[in-house]
Design a protein around this motif. Structure first.
Motif, PDB file in Angstrom:
ATOM      1  N   ASN A   1      30.960  48.653  34.914  1.00 20.15           N
ATOM      2  CA  ASN A   1      30.204  47.716  35.763  1.00 20.15           C
ATOM      3  C   ASN A   1      31.056  47.247  36.934  1.00 20.15           C
ATOM      4  O   ASN A   1      32.265  47.503  36.972  1.00 20.15           O
TER       5      ASN A   1
ATOM      6  N   VAL B   1      32.900  44.338  39.126  1.00 17.51           N
ATOM      7  CA  VAL B   1      33.487  43.002  39.068  1.00 17.51           C
ATOM      8  C   VAL B   1      32.729  42.139  40.083  1.00 17.51           C
ATOM      9  O   VAL B   1      32.216  42.660  41.087  1.00 17.51           O
TER      10      VAL B   1
ATOM     11  N   ARG C   1      31.817  47.190  48.162  1.00 18.38           N
ATOM     12  CA  ARG C   1      30.926  47.993  47.321  1.00 18.38           C
ATOM     13  C   ARG C   1      29.533  47.381  47.248  1.00 18.38           C
ATOM     14  O   ARG C   1      28.665  47.946  46.570  1.00 18.38           O
TER      15      ARG C   1
ATOM     16  N   GLN D   1      29.697  41.801  49.587  1.00 18.11           N
ATOM     17  CA  GLN D   1      31.128  41.993  49.882  1.00 18.11           C
ATOM     18  C   GLN D   1      31.334  42.329  51.362  1.00 18.11           C
ATOM     19  O   GLN D   1      32.286  41.856  51.996  1.00 18.11           O
TER      20      GLN D   1
HETATM   21  P1  AMP Z   1      37.715  52.551  41.279  1.00 24.40           P
HETATM   22  O1  AMP Z   1      39.154  52.773  40.919  1.00 24.40           O
HETATM   23  O2  AMP Z   1      37.492  52.314  42.739  1.00 24.40           O
HETATM   24  O3  AMP Z   1      36.818  53.630  40.714  1.00 24.40           O
HETATM   25  O4  AMP Z   1      37.277  51.191  40.556  1.00 24.40           O
HETATM   26  C1  AMP Z   1      37.326  51.080  39.153  1.00 24.40           C
HETATM   27  C2  AMP Z   1      36.517  49.880  38.707  1.00 24.40           C
HETATM   28  O5  AMP Z   1      37.077  48.671  39.268  1.00 24.40           O
HETATM   29  C3  AMP Z   1      35.057  49.862  39.151  1.00 24.40           C
HETATM   30  O6  AMP Z   1      34.206  50.635  38.306  1.00 24.40           O
HETATM   31  C4  AMP Z   1      34.739  48.369  39.079  1.00 24.40           C
HETATM   32  O7  AMP Z   1      34.590  47.936  37.738  1.00 24.40           O
HETATM   33  C5  AMP Z   1      36.027  47.757  39.606  1.00 24.40           C
HETATM   34  N1  AMP Z   1      36.012  47.622  41.088  1.00 24.40           N
HETATM   35  C6  AMP Z   1      36.850  48.215  41.982  1.00 24.40           C
HETATM   36  N2  AMP Z   1      36.557  47.861  43.242  1.00 24.40           N
HETATM   37  C7  AMP Z   1      35.481  47.035  43.153  1.00 24.40           C
HETATM   38  C8  AMP Z   1      34.686  46.343  44.116  1.00 24.40           C
HETATM   39  N3  AMP Z   1      34.931  46.435  45.441  1.00 24.40           N
HETATM   40  N4  AMP Z   1      33.655  45.582  43.649  1.00 24.40           N
HETATM   41  C9  AMP Z   1      33.406  45.455  42.336  1.00 24.40           C
HETATM   42  N5  AMP Z   1      34.105  46.083  41.377  1.00 24.40           N
HETATM   43  C10 AMP Z   1      35.142  46.873  41.778  1.00 24.40           C
END
Ligand code: AMP
Length: 216
Positions: free
Chosen positions: A58, A60, A92, A96
């Motif tokens: 999910n 954040v 994302r 934001q």
């Molecule tokens: P990533 O490494 O970019 O695939 O991010 C891994 C996880 O971190 C995502 O699946 C989210 O749970 C969280 N996450 C990273 N960046 C964001 C963001 N900008 N907004 C919300 N959750 C994030």
């Protein structure tokens, strides 16, 4: 100081191209995913709060993410030693993106260029199944297309949220929450076709960067 944002599904190659901007073009690379994972690994209060959210695939909350960005951006922009900052995996959501605009405008900055790393669910599943991460520095490898050297193998991890059902869930969230950014950034958007091989993706990205390098 240029501000770039990268968005796209898991496995589209955002991190790899962001590393390239860092190594070859003097950008600072800020990945919210990497920052959150390092909070989790250090057992901080924030890390404990977000661990289950990340593991389940999910998002954040916007509030937590914007808080992290606000806390880090002034340090990054204060020294003038970077050509720019590439935000990898942020924003994302539309909330934001709006919050980011407010933070940037208070510093007389704005998003200069947005990059959509476009990839189908099938290709995302395929890439992520073989993705392995060096737990020491977040370098990304793939068991077939980009195998890690022998010395790195003991440090490789397969992320909990890289299991197929979680990748599918992350892709659905991407479509609902992140894809609307295409419209939000339509006046400064470059689309990178990520169905191609890693070297073709890189060639395409590199050509785009070089075509407006004189503006850096
Ligand atoms: P990533 O490494 O970019 O695939 O991010 C891994 C996880 O971190 C995502 O699946 C989210 O749970 C969280 N996450 C990273 N960046 C964001 C963001 N900008 N907004 C919300 N959750 C994030």
């Amino acid at each position: 100081m240029k501000i770039f944002v990268f968005f796209g599904p898991a496995g589209s190659g955002k991190g790899t191209q962001a590393q390239y901007l860092k190594s070859d073009h003097g950008f600072h690379h800020l990945s919210t995913g990497d920052m959150l994972r390092s909070e989790v690994n250090s057992n901080s209060d924030l890390g404990n709060k977000v661990k289950s959210v990340i593991d389940s695939g999910n998002l954040v909350t916007d509030e937590i993410i914007l808080d992290i960005i606000a806390k880090n951006i002034s340090t990054l922009t204060s020294g003038n030693d970077h050509a720019g900052i590439v935000f990898d995996g942020f924003p994302r959501t539309i909330a934001q993106a709006n919050g980011f605009d407010a933070i940037l405008s208070s510093m007389n900055l704005s998003v200069d260029q947005a990059f959509l790393f476009d990839l189908s669910l099938e290709a995302s599943l395929d890439r992520i199944a073989g993705r392995r991460i060096d737990s020491r520095n977040n370098d990304v490898y793939h068991i077939n297309s980009n195998p890690a050297p022998e010395s790195v193998v003991p440090f490789l991890i397969h992320r909990d949220d890289d299991q197929p059902e979680k990748v599918t869930h992350r892709y659905e969230l991407y479509k609902q929450q992140t894809q609307p950014l295409v419209e939000f950034y339509s006046d400064r958007l470059i689309t990178v076709d990520c169905e191609l091989t890693i070297s073709q993706i890189h060639a395409q990205f590199d050509q785009q960067i070089r075509s407006f390098e004189h503006k850096f």
